[in-house]
Design a protein around this motif. Structure first.
Motif, PDB file in Angstrom:
ATOM      1  N   SER A  86       0.831  -1.201   0.000  1.00  8.48           N
ATOM      2  CA  SER A  86       0.000   0.000   0.000  1.00  8.48           C
ATOM      3  C   SER A  86       0.870   1.258   0.000  1.00  8.48           C
ATOM      4  N   SER A  87       1.946   1.217   0.775  1.00 13.32           N
ATOM      5  CA  SER A  87       2.868   2.352   0.843  1.00 13.32           C
ATOM      6  C   SER A  87       3.540   2.604  -0.505  1.00 13.32           C
ATOM      7  N   GLU A  88       4.004   1.514  -1.126  1.00 10.88           N
ATOM      8  CA  GLU A  88       4.662   1.656  -2.423  1.00 10.88           C
ATOM      9  C   GLU A  88       3.700   2.213  -3.468  1.00 10.88           C
ATOM     10  N   LEU A  89       2.461   1.720  -3.448  1.00 12.13           N
ATOM     11  CA  LEU A  89       1.458   2.162  -4.412  1.00 12.13           C
ATOM     12  C   LEU A  89       1.136   3.636  -4.217  1.00 12.13           C
ATOM     13  N   GLY A 141       8.087  12.507   5.301  1.00  9.47           N
ATOM     14  CA  GLY A 141       8.136  12.181   3.886  1.00  9.47           C
ATOM     15  C   GLY A 141       8.818  10.851   3.675  1.00  9.47           C
ATOM     16  N   ARG A 142       8.908  10.457   2.414  1.00  6.88           N
ATOM     17  CA  ARG A 142       9.527   9.172   2.109  1.00  6.88           C
ATOM     18  C   ARG A 142      10.221   9.239   0.754  1.00  6.88           C
ATOM     19  N   ASN A 198       4.720  12.586   2.434  1.00 10.00           N
ATOM     20  CA  ASN A 198       4.203  11.409   3.135  1.00 10.00           C
ATOM     21  C   ASN A 198       2.854  11.065   2.491  1.00 10.00           C
ATOM     22  N   PHE A 199       2.910  10.423   1.344  1.00  9.30           N
ATOM     23  CA  PHE A 199       1.691  10.169   0.571  1.00  9.30           C
ATOM     24  C   PHE A 199       0.721   9.224   1.268  1.00  9.30           C
ATOM     25  N   ASP A 200       1.225   8.323   2.103  1.00 15.86           N
ATOM     26  CA  ASP A 200       0.328   7.332   2.707  1.00 15.86           C
ATOM     27  C   ASP A 200      -0.018   7.657   4.153  1.00 15.86           C
TER      28      ASP A 200
END
Length: 600
Positions: free
Chosen positions: A8-11, A358-359, A349-351
């Motif tokens: 989910s994080s990668e997506l 952030g990531r 931090n999209f998820d």
């Protein structure tokens, strides 16, 4: 992290970056398409849709751009253009955006002045950008007058609003057309030309002016439209100061880029925040971390969850506030980002991973050259290896975040435009980091990065200090201490103590009732949650804490005053080395400490 969460994080990252790149990549491919051209296209496409709402005026896209054209023609009629700077001192309102857009169309740059400044600090901000003209809203004339004696000679002053002190700009522009500038009027500009100056908050001294060119302004608008997935149906609530990037560029820009609406409030109010959001049917808001803390401290109200907010976006949301804020107000999607006005490091931090700023996954590191390097807190310099290069931190290790400076025409976002002050610019550049001859932007932020690429903020360089041979992160102490009952807020910093190494921790506290505050309970509370060296040695009880216009705490004066009762009228306390309790600190105790007769 289990496989489902990892996937989910990668997506979320992939989808988010694709949205951002789709909107931002074309900017560099059209070097002569400036912000003014972008605004004309938006006005043509969205004409009578509502663009900006404020207490003083509401503008459609046509009106926002049309008024900008009036200001552009006014500037050109005064001979103002490329290479010139106009300073703007005005509270939040829709007109604000038309003014600096119009000046940008004329080829000049606008310096967005902090409306909280006066005297020397305001004069410095105007002088450092060599402004030819100052536009001041009538209500802020007293602040400008306080700085007049320090301003460069020959400066033109125009007032906006009811006043007879200076020529009235709001009347002058009515003589100019709001039609699009024809080719004979438009100056020759590129996306590399200066657009606005945004000043640093001034938490550690006089503000520095950071240059945002037409590329960076469009990058912010389009990029954050992609980050948030904004559409024409979105309404963003903006109560942050418009003289800073978050309130003046990101919030309005991300909805203007897609045909949405920005609701502008002149000043933040914790009491009115949610009723405003509900009344205007807002779907997003922009935050600074302390704004969320203030909202969380406000009494619960039925409007807390009566809103239609789908996400909020911002930076500086502290770990101790994140989850309580999310759960109380039901804001499930929190897009924390990391960036600075002048810097080249951006991550998201999209998820909505709690506490992460952030990531950057390992597989994306080459596209986003951001690293964490080892840092010596005492010297405030990076640690270098035997080869003279910096040393990258391992996962979980705290260091300074740096971003590689690249002079690649295809990647202008990796440049560092710098400040008006050349020396200040050079101090932010670190050379020979990963290889000889490279150059990196120093963020001044200490972070740790985990094995999955999430970044977690630790402290600002200079805020972290050494005591008893250990590093103390002021942010960690503050997050811990504010969890104690009866304590409303705290500012933690290090102070010099004669005859000792490093700096001793000190906390300036604001409490509900100082007469009933449980000092013994506080000491026990901290002892159970912090290592001994991190527990503040000194306490100072204040009625309020000084902050900047974006709610960042000011420490420079507190550090300078130290724990000297002759300089401080607030009640002071020091930890007794014998019974480990806080005791009153008066002149006699201070002299004993200064003479080394009282052990800390």
């Amino acid at each position: 992290m289990n496989l489902v969460r990892r996937a989910s994080s990668e997506l979320a990252f992939v989808r988010g970056i694709i949205r951002v790149l789709r909107r931002t990549t074309p900017i560099a491919k059209h070097p002569t398409r400036t912000l003014g051209d972008f605004a004309e296209a938006l006005a043509a496409r969205h004409a009578d849709r509502v663009a900006l709402i404020s207490d003083r005026e509401t503008f459609t896209y046509r009106q926002w751009n049309g008024r900008a054209n009036r200001y552009a023609r006014w500037a050109l009629s005064r001979g103002l253009g490329k290479g010139d700077t106009i300073a703007l001192l005005m509270p939040n309102r829709a007109e604000y955006l038309s003014i600096w857009l119009g000046i940008a169309k004329a080829g000049a740059a606008t310096a967005l002045l902090n409306t909280n400044l006066g005297d020397a600090a305001l004069a410095h901000s105007i002088n450092v950008v060599a402004a030819r003209t100052v536009i001041v809203e009538a209500s802020l004339l007293p602040q400008l007058e306080s700085a007049r004696h320090l301003l460069e000679s020959g400066l033109e002053i125009l007032v906006h609003g009811e006043s007879e002190a200076y020529p009235r700009l709001d009347r002058e522009i009515e003589a100019f057309s709001d039609a699009a500038l024809d080719p004979t009027e438009k100056p020759t500009l590129t996306i590399n030309d200066k657009c606005i100056y945004v000043f640093t908050s001034g938490t550690t001294g006089l503000p520095k002016a950071a240059n945002l060119n037409h590329y960076r302004v469009q990058l912010a608008m389009q990029g954050f439209a992609g980050v948030t997935g904004a559409t024409e149906h979105d309404r963003i609530y903006d109560c942050l100061p418009m003289y800073h990037t978050n309130g003046g560029v990101l919030a309005p820009g991300l909805v203007l880029a897609v045909g949405g609406t920005c609701v502008i409030r002149e000043r933040f109010s914790a009491r009115e925040f949610w009723p405003d959001v509900v009344r205007h049917r807002c779907t997003m808001f922009i935050y600074i971390g302390e704004l969320c803390r203030y909202l969380l401290q406000a009494p619960q109200d039925r409007s807390d969850r009566a809103h239609s907010i789908r996400l909020c976006v911002g930076n500086g949301l502290r770990p101790d506030v994140w989850v309580p804020f999310r759960d109380r107000f039901g804001v499930r999607k929190i897009i924390e980002f990391y960036a600075s006005t002048e810097g080249n490091c951006s991550m998201f931090n999209f998820d909505s991973r709690p506490e992460a700023v952030g990531r950057v996954p390992k597989w994306a590191a080459s596209r986003f050259p951001i690293r964490v390097i080892r840092f010596d807190v005492e010297t405030e310099e990076p640690v270098r290896g035997a080869d003279g290069l910096c040393v990258e931190c391992a996962p979980g290790e705290v260091g300074e975040v740096v971003g590689e400076i690249l002079e690649d025409p295809a990647r202008p976002g990796n440049r560092f435009e710098g400040y008006t002050d050349r020396q200040a610019t050079e101090r932010k550049v670190l050379r020979d980091v990963l290889r000889k001859g490279d150059a990196w932007f120093r963020t001044g932020d200490l972070m740790r990065r985990d094995a999955l690429g999430y970044f977690f903020f630790v402290d600002r360089v200079g805020d972290t200090f050494r005591w008893k041979g250990e590093n103390v992160a002021t942010s960690q102490v503050r997050e811990t201490i504010t969890g104690f009952p009866g304590l409303k807020d705290a500012n933690v910093y290090g102070v010099a103590v004669p005859g000792t190494e490093g700096r001793a921790g000190m906390a300036s506290l604001v409490v509900d009732d100082s007469a009933r505050f449980d000092l013994r309970g506080l000491r026990d509370f901290l002892a159970a949650r912090l290592p001994g060296y991190a527990i503040p040695v000194f306490l100072r009880f204040a009625t309020s804490l000084a902050v900047t216009g974006t709610f960042k705490q000011r420490k420079i004066d507190l550090v300078s005053e130290g724990f000297d009762p002759d300089r401080i009228s607030d009640p002071l306390y020091v930890v007794d080395a014998v019974d480990r309790m806080y005791r009153p600190l008066d002149r006699k105790v201070f002299q004993q400490i200064a003479a080394g007769k009282l052990r800390l």
